[in-house]
Structure formats: structure tokens, C-alpha cells
Design an enzyme around this catalytic site. Structure first.
Site, PDB file in Angstrom:
ATOM      1  N   LYS A  52       1.515  12.136 -10.510  1.00 32.83           N
ATOM      2  CA  LYS A  52       0.695  11.222 -11.317  1.00 32.83           C
ATOM      3  C   LYS A  52       1.555  10.029 -11.712  1.00 32.83           C
ATOM      4  CE  LYS A  52      -2.358  14.260 -13.947  1.00 32.83           C
ATOM      5  NZ  LYS A  52      -2.759  14.439 -15.345  1.00 32.83           N
TER       6      LYS A  52
ATOM      7  N   ARG B 252      -5.180  22.647 -12.839  1.00 36.60           N
ATOM      8  CA  ARG B 252      -4.205  21.749 -13.455  1.00 36.60           C
ATOM      9  C   ARG B 252      -4.484  21.555 -14.948  1.00 36.60           C
ATOM     10  NH1 ARG B 252      -1.444  16.809 -10.031  1.00 36.60           N
ATOM     11  NH2 ARG B 252      -0.120  16.064 -11.696  1.00 36.60           N
TER      12      ARG B 252
ATOM     13  N   GLU C  29       7.484  21.092 -24.027  1.00 41.02           N
ATOM     14  CA  GLU C  29       6.808  21.286 -22.733  1.00 41.02           C
ATOM     15  C   GLU C  29       7.388  22.498 -21.992  1.00 41.02           C
ATOM     16  OE1 GLU C  29       4.154  19.507 -21.819  1.00 41.02           O
ATOM     17  OE2 GLU C  29       4.311  17.553 -22.836  1.00 41.02           O
TER      18      GLU C  29
ATOM     19  N   LYS D 175       5.105  24.097 -12.451  1.00 40.68           N
ATOM     20  CA  LYS D 175       4.275  22.896 -12.295  1.00 40.68           C
ATOM     21  C   LYS D 175       3.949  22.665 -10.821  1.00 40.68           C
ATOM     22  CE  LYS D 175       3.096  18.318 -13.675  1.00 40.68           C
ATOM     23  NZ  LYS D 175       3.349  17.102 -14.434  1.00 40.68           N
TER      24      LYS D 175
ATOM     25  N   ARG E 260       0.824  -1.233   0.000  1.00 44.29           N
ATOM     26  CA  ARG E 260       0.000   0.000   0.000  1.00 44.29           C
ATOM     27  C   ARG E 260       0.846   1.266   0.000  1.00 44.29           C
ATOM     28  NH1 ARG E 260      -2.384  -3.362   3.567  1.00 44.29           N
ATOM     29  NH2 ARG E 260      -4.294  -4.350   2.813  1.00 44.29           N
TER      30      ARG E 260
ATOM     31  N   HIS F 147      -2.996  15.590 -28.927  1.00 41.23           N
ATOM     32  CA  HIS F 147      -3.455  14.215 -28.717  1.00 41.23           C
ATOM     33  C   HIS F 147      -3.956  13.599 -30.026  1.00 41.23           C
ATOM     34  CE1 HIS F 147      -5.212  10.762 -26.864  1.00 41.23           C
ATOM     35  NE2 HIS F 147      -6.435  11.097 -27.232  1.00 41.23           N
TER      36      HIS F 147
ATOM     37  N   HIS G 100      -2.403  20.181 -25.820  1.00 43.79           N
ATOM     38  CA  HIS G 100      -2.548  18.728 -25.720  1.00 43.79           C
ATOM     39  C   HIS G 100      -3.825  18.199 -26.374  1.00 43.79           C
ATOM     40  CE1 HIS G 100       0.899  19.090 -23.164  1.00 43.79           C
ATOM     41  NE2 HIS G 100       0.902  17.817 -22.841  1.00 43.79           N
TER      42      HIS G 100
ATOM     43  N   ASN H 207      -2.532  21.296 -19.880  1.00 42.02           N
ATOM     44  CA  ASN H 207      -2.862  20.593 -21.128  1.00 42.02           C
ATOM     45  C   ASN H 207      -2.867  21.514 -22.347  1.00 42.02           C
ATOM     46  OD1 ASN H 207      -3.072  18.071 -19.994  1.00 42.02           O
ATOM     47  ND2 ASN H 207      -5.209  18.401 -19.410  1.00 42.02           N
TER      48      ASN H 207
ATOM     49  N   GLU I 200      -6.317  17.465  -9.872  1.00 42.25           N
ATOM     50  CA  GLU I 200      -6.833  17.836 -11.176  1.00 42.25           C
ATOM     51  C   GLU I 200      -8.321  18.174 -11.177  1.00 42.25           C
ATOM     52  OE1 GLU I 200      -5.872  15.045 -14.351  1.00 42.25           O
ATOM     53  OE2 GLU I 200      -4.982  16.754 -15.380  1.00 42.25           O
TER      54      GLU I 200
ATOM     55  N   HIS J 164       5.412  12.513 -28.099  1.00 40.07           N
ATOM     56  CA  HIS J 164       4.411  13.337 -27.410  1.00 40.07           C
ATOM     57  C   HIS J 164       4.732  14.843 -27.520  1.00 40.07           C
ATOM     58  CE1 HIS J 164       1.624  14.637 -24.310  1.00 40.07           C
ATOM     59  NE2 HIS J 164       2.635  15.238 -23.704  1.00 40.07           N
TER      60      HIS J 164
HETATM   61  N1  NAD Z   1       3.160  11.471 -14.813  1.00 34.35           N
HETATM   62  C1  NAD Z   1       3.017  12.571 -15.514  1.00 34.35           C
HETATM   63  O1  NAD Z   1       2.558  13.593 -15.037  1.00 34.35           O
HETATM   64  C2  NAD Z   1       3.472  12.554 -16.950  1.00 34.35           C
HETATM   65  C3  NAD Z   1       3.571  13.756 -17.657  1.00 34.35           C
HETATM   66  C4  NAD Z   1       4.046  13.717 -18.956  1.00 34.35           C
HETATM   67  C5  NAD Z   1       4.394  12.509 -19.525  1.00 34.35           C
HETATM   68  N2  NAD Z   1       4.277  11.352 -18.812  1.00 34.35           N
HETATM   69  C6  NAD Z   1       4.662  10.062 -19.398  1.00 34.35           C
HETATM   70  O2  NAD Z   1       6.050  10.108 -19.654  1.00 34.35           O
HETATM   71  C7  NAD Z   1       6.349   9.192 -20.680  1.00 34.35           C
HETATM   72  C8  NAD Z   1       7.311   9.846 -21.652  1.00 34.35           C
HETATM   73  O3  NAD Z   1       8.470  10.181 -20.958  1.00 34.35           O
HETATM   74  P1  NAD Z   1       9.835  10.494 -21.731  1.00 34.35           P
HETATM   75  O4  NAD Z   1       9.579  11.455 -22.800  1.00 34.35           O
HETATM   76  O5  NAD Z   1      10.830  10.820 -20.699  1.00 34.35           O
HETATM   77  O6  NAD Z   1      10.139   9.116 -22.482  1.00 34.35           O
HETATM   78  P2  NAD Z   1      10.942   7.791 -22.076  1.00 34.35           P
HETATM   79  O7  NAD Z   1      10.914   7.553 -20.619  1.00 34.35           O
HETATM   80  O8  NAD Z   1      10.442   6.703 -22.941  1.00 34.35           O
HETATM   81  O9  NAD Z   1      12.424   8.159 -22.507  1.00 34.35           O
HETATM   82  C9  NAD Z   1      12.698   8.391 -23.859  1.00 34.35           C
HETATM   83  C10 NAD Z   1      13.882   7.568 -24.365  1.00 34.35           C
HETATM   84  O10 NAD Z   1      15.089   8.167 -23.907  1.00 34.35           O
HETATM   85  C11 NAD Z   1      15.941   7.193 -23.336  1.00 34.35           C
HETATM   86  N3  NAD Z   1      16.671   7.904 -22.291  1.00 34.35           N
HETATM   87  C12 NAD Z   1      16.174   8.389 -21.131  1.00 34.35           C
HETATM   88  N4  NAD Z   1      17.103   9.115 -20.506  1.00 34.35           N
HETATM   89  C13 NAD Z   1      18.216   9.061 -21.251  1.00 34.35           C
HETATM   90  C14 NAD Z   1      19.499   9.635 -21.113  1.00 34.35           C
HETATM   91  N5  NAD Z   1      19.808  10.445 -20.106  1.00 34.35           N
HETATM   92  N6  NAD Z   1      20.413   9.376 -22.065  1.00 34.35           N
HETATM   93  C15 NAD Z   1      20.092   8.588 -23.132  1.00 34.35           C
HETATM   94  N7  NAD Z   1      18.885   8.048 -23.326  1.00 34.35           N
HETATM   95  C16 NAD Z   1      17.964   8.289 -22.389  1.00 34.35           C
HETATM   96  C17 NAD Z   1      15.015   6.127 -22.842  1.00 34.35           C
HETATM   97  O11 NAD Z   1      15.661   4.887 -22.759  1.00 34.35           O
HETATM   98  C18 NAD Z   1      13.920   6.130 -23.882  1.00 34.35           C
HETATM   99  O12 NAD Z   1      14.248   5.327 -24.968  1.00 34.35           O
HETATM  100  C19 NAD Z   1       5.029   8.794 -21.318  1.00 34.35           C
HETATM  101  O13 NAD Z   1       4.706   7.482 -20.935  1.00 34.35           O
HETATM  102  C20 NAD Z   1       4.036   9.767 -20.707  1.00 34.35           C
HETATM  103  O14 NAD Z   1       2.737   9.197 -20.567  1.00 34.35           O
HETATM  104  C21 NAD Z   1       3.832  11.365 -17.549  1.00 34.35           C
HETATM  105 ZN    ZN Z   2       2.607  16.707 -22.217  1.00 30.70          ZN
END
Ligand code: NAD
Ligand code: ZN
Length: 359
Positions: A143, A241, A185, A227, A121, A252, A248, A245, A237, A265
Site C-alpha cells: 500500500k 486483510r 503493532e 503480514k 507508470r 482512529h 484501529h 485493523n 483488501e 498512530h
Molecule cells: N502503507 C502501509 O501499509 C502503512 C501501514 C501503516 C502505516 N503507514 C503510514 O506510515 C506512516 C507512519 O510511519 P512511521 O511511524 O514510520 O513514521 P515516520 O516515517 O514519520 O517516522 C517517524 C519519525 O522517526 C524519524 N526516524 C525514522 N527512522 C529513524 C531512525 N532510524 N533514527 C532516528 N529517527 C528516525 C523520522 O524522521 C520521523 O520523524 C504514516 O503516514 C502511516 O499512514 C502505512
Molecule cells: Zn496501524
């Protein structure tokens, strides 16, 4: 080093930003929790680049450390990988005081955070974001989620980390395309909240993209602060919040209709922000020229900014104009001026279609 606090009462936590911070995670974690076990969750490639330095710091601070690796890519935000982390925690003899340390981008942060929220938990977790997107966005706000085969991020929890440590040096190994996706972003924060940040991006874009420490850490700090402020006012949210978006709704549709994974994205958000600003101009909600100012900055960085031609029916369904879409009317985050936006649900479909270039 820059430090700020996400102010959420007893769930408040610090964000540390700066170069060379990976080695310090251990000492900060040791000061924050009484347990001395840590499960690092990361991708194999990131483990190879940064695992050892993080692990050495944890061990030096007195932690017993285990490492759990998950394949890179969005597909890892799934129940199997979630269960893999539960198995790893169990095998490690984890108890409520055991920390999960998420080393990677948003995929790792979302997956490991959700796994940490569920094991017994809830066990403490630390975000060590290594992409620009995760340093300015996904690691802040609490999130966490995995994907359902039918929809992204719909199985998850609001679960705040103990701390976030954004080591800006890690961005040096990030692919340019991923860096630019994160930049979209960053630009978003300027448009929705901070005209000075936007102007700074215009002035210092080259230095930022060259990862000049004088520019990079302060910009990431400012984004996290924005943020954090938005999240502190609206943790779950309910209202404010939604401004995060911006870009977005249109974005999307690009992501969904190009096939997830084709367009990143952040790349979709870049196109979406320009479209949303054009929509605001057409509705006379903001001064003419704002959309062009946003477009010009994104284009200078190397992002595509023209909205792609999407099929009408699918476009409308994806953005929620479709009557069958859950929640009814789509909401648009529309700029009123640089640094200030408004959420509107009363936008005429014909104007939306015109802006998206659909006739
Ligand atoms: N929780 C939230 O509020 C929130 C907000 C925005 C996005 N997200 C989520 O985040 C995800 C996208 O995150 P992202 O853009 O970081 O993508 P990701 O985590 O897939 O990373 C992108 C790529 O970069 C590589 N990588 C990461 N760090 C590296 C580094 N320092 N050097 C070399 N390679 C590296 C990874 O292996 C991967 O292939 C999505 O799943 C999205 O839904 C969540
Ligand atoms: Zn985003």
C-alpha cells in the site's frame, strides 16, 4: 540475517531482516534489476545518519546515485512532495529501469512508493524501513499513498516493492516514543494471529525494548511473515486483510479527535486494542481476562492504555456509526481468543459507547 518471501506470484519479493544490512542493498538490487541508476528518497536527518552507508553500497554495486530529501513529518505525504520526486527522477534522466530507494519510516515509504508507482507508470522501488512501525507494517503489503487535505492515505496505489531491507541496527537512533508506537503493532500481530508470539513478547519484552539482536530480528521476522501471509491471501483488501485493523477503529477516533500528530498512530492503536478486547469480552466473544493481558503487556512497555474521554457525537461520527459516514456500519475486529480474531459489523452502539467510557 532472516529472509522471507512475500508470495504474490510474479510480484513476489524478498524481505531481508537483520543488523548491518544497509550496506548490502546495492548488491541485492544489482542482482534484481538491470538498470544502474538509483534515486534515494529520504529525510535530511536520516540521510545524515544512514545515507552515506546506503549510497556507498549502491555505488560499489555499480549504481549512479542521486539523493532527494523531503522534510520529515506526515505533512510530506502530499502532492507537492510527490511532484518533487517526479522532478528529481526527471532531472536524473530516470527511465523504466531506474530504482527508487526509500530510506526512512512509513512517511518516506508511502510517499516514495506512490511516486515510484506513477513515474513512467511504474519504476522499481526498494523499501529500506528505519522505524519499528515501518519494519513490521508499512513496508510490507504494497500500500502506497499520500494524504488528501480532508483524509489520510486516500490518494494512492497498490504497488509492490522489489525488496524490503530492514536493518535492525537503524532502530538504535529511533526515539523511544516512536519505538513504543511500533511495538503496539507488534503486539497486534500476536493478538490477531499468533499466541506464541504474544507469549514471547511477554517473556522477552525487556530484551526487545533494549533491541537485543537475539530477540529483535526474530520478532520482526515473525511480524513480517504474518503480514505477508495475510497480504498474500488478500492483496487488495477484500476480506482477511481487515484483521490487520485490530485496535484501529477505536484507535482512529483517538487519533482524529486528539488532533493528528498529538497522539502517534501506534499509541492510539494501543488504546484501541484494549478497548476492542474489552468490547469482545462484553459481548462474550472471548474469555474474560484477555483484555487485561493485552493491557498489562502494553502498560509494562510504557504505553498508555486507558481510552481517553471523547465527545459522543464526534466519537460516533469518527468510528462510522454516524449515518452519514461512508460505508455505513463500522466493523470491529474482535478477539475470540489469544491469536484469533473475527470481524463483526453487528455491534450494538450502546455497548461500544460503554466500552469507550461515554455515557
Ligand atoms: N502503507 C502501509 O501499509 C502503512 C501501514 C501503516 C502505516 N503507514 C503510514 O506510515 C506512516 C507512519 O510511519 P512511521 O511511524 O514510520 O513514521 P515516520 O516515517 O514519520 O517516522 C517517524 C519519525 O522517526 C524519524 N526516524 C525514522 N527512522 C529513524 C531512525 N532510524 N533514527 C532516528 N529517527 C528516525 C523520522 O524522521 C520521523 O520523524 C504514516 O503516514 C502511516 O499512514 C502505512
Ligand atoms: Zn496501524
Amino acid at each position: 540475517m532472516h529472509t522471507l518471501t512475500v508470495d504474490l506470484g510474479e510480484r513476489s519479493y524478498p524481505i531481508h531482516i537483520g543488523p548491518g544490512l544497509l550496506r548490502r542493498v546495492g548488491e541485492w538490487l544489482a542482482a534484481a534489476i538491470s538498470g544502474r541508476r538509483a534515486l534515494m528518497v529520504t529525510h535530511p536527518n536520516i540521510d545524515e545518519l544512514y545515507g552515506e552507508i546506503l549510497r556507498d553500497g549502491l555505488i560499489a554495486a555499480g549504481f549512479a546515485v542521486a539523493i532527494h530529501r523531503v522534510p520529515q513529518g506526515e505533512a510530506s505525504k502530499c502532492l507537492d512532495e510527490f511532484m518533487g520526486i517526479q522532478d528529481a527522477l526527471f532531472a536524473f534522466g530516470a527511465d523504466r529501469g531506474t530504482a527508487v530507494v526509500a530510506l526512512g519510516g512509513g512517511v518516506i515509504g508511502d510517499l516514495a512508493g506512490f511516486a515510484a508507482s506513477a513515474y513512467m507508470r511504474g519504476v522499481p522501488y526498494v523499501q529500506v524501513p528505519t522505524t519499528l512501525l515501518s519494519q513490521v507494517d508499512s513496508s510490507v503489503g504494497g500500500k502506497t499513498a499520500i494524504n488528501h487535505p480532508g483524509a489520510k492515505n486516500i490518494i494512492g496505489a497498490f504497488y509492490q516493492p522489489m525488496m524490503v531491507v530492514a536493518d535492525t541496527e537503524t532502530l538504535r537512533t529511533l526515539e523511544r516514543r516512536e519505538l513504543l508506537a511500533g511495538l503496539a503493532e507488534v503486539v497486534k500481530y500476536g493478538v490477531i494471529w499468533d499466541a506464541d508470539l504474544f507469549a514471547r513478547l511477554e517473556a522477552d519484552l525487556a530484551a526487545l525494548l533494549a533491541l537485543d539482536p537475539q530477540v529483535l530480528a526474530p520478532v520482526i521476522h515473525r511480524c513480517c511473515a504474518i503480514k505477508a501471509e495475510v497480504v498474500a491471501q488478500d492483496e487488495r483488501e477484500g476480506g482477511l486483510r481487515a484483521i490487520l485493523n485490530f485496535g484501529h477503529t477505536f484507535g482512529h477516533a483517538v487519533e482524529a479527535l486528539s488532533g493528528y500528530g498529538t497522539v502517534l498512530h501506534g499509541e492510539a492503536v494501543a488504546m484501541g486494542m484494549v478497548a476492542a478486547a474489552r468490547l469482545a469480552e462484553r459481548l462474550a466473544l472471548c474469555p474474560a481476562g484477555l483484555a487485561e493481558r493485552i493491557r498489562a503487556l502494553l502498560a509494562r512497555a510504557g504505553l498508555l492504555t486507558e481510552y481517553p474521554r471523547l465527545p459522543r457525537t464526534e466519537f460516533l461520527a469518527t468510528i462510522g456509526h454516524d449515518k452519514k459516514a461512508l460505508g455505513g456500519k463500522p466493523r470491529y475486529v474482535l478477539p475470540r481468543e489469544m491469536g484469533r480474531v473475527e470481524v463483526r459489523a453487528d455491534v450494538d452502539e450502546a455497548v461500544v459507547l460503554a466500552v469507550a467510557g461515554i455515557t
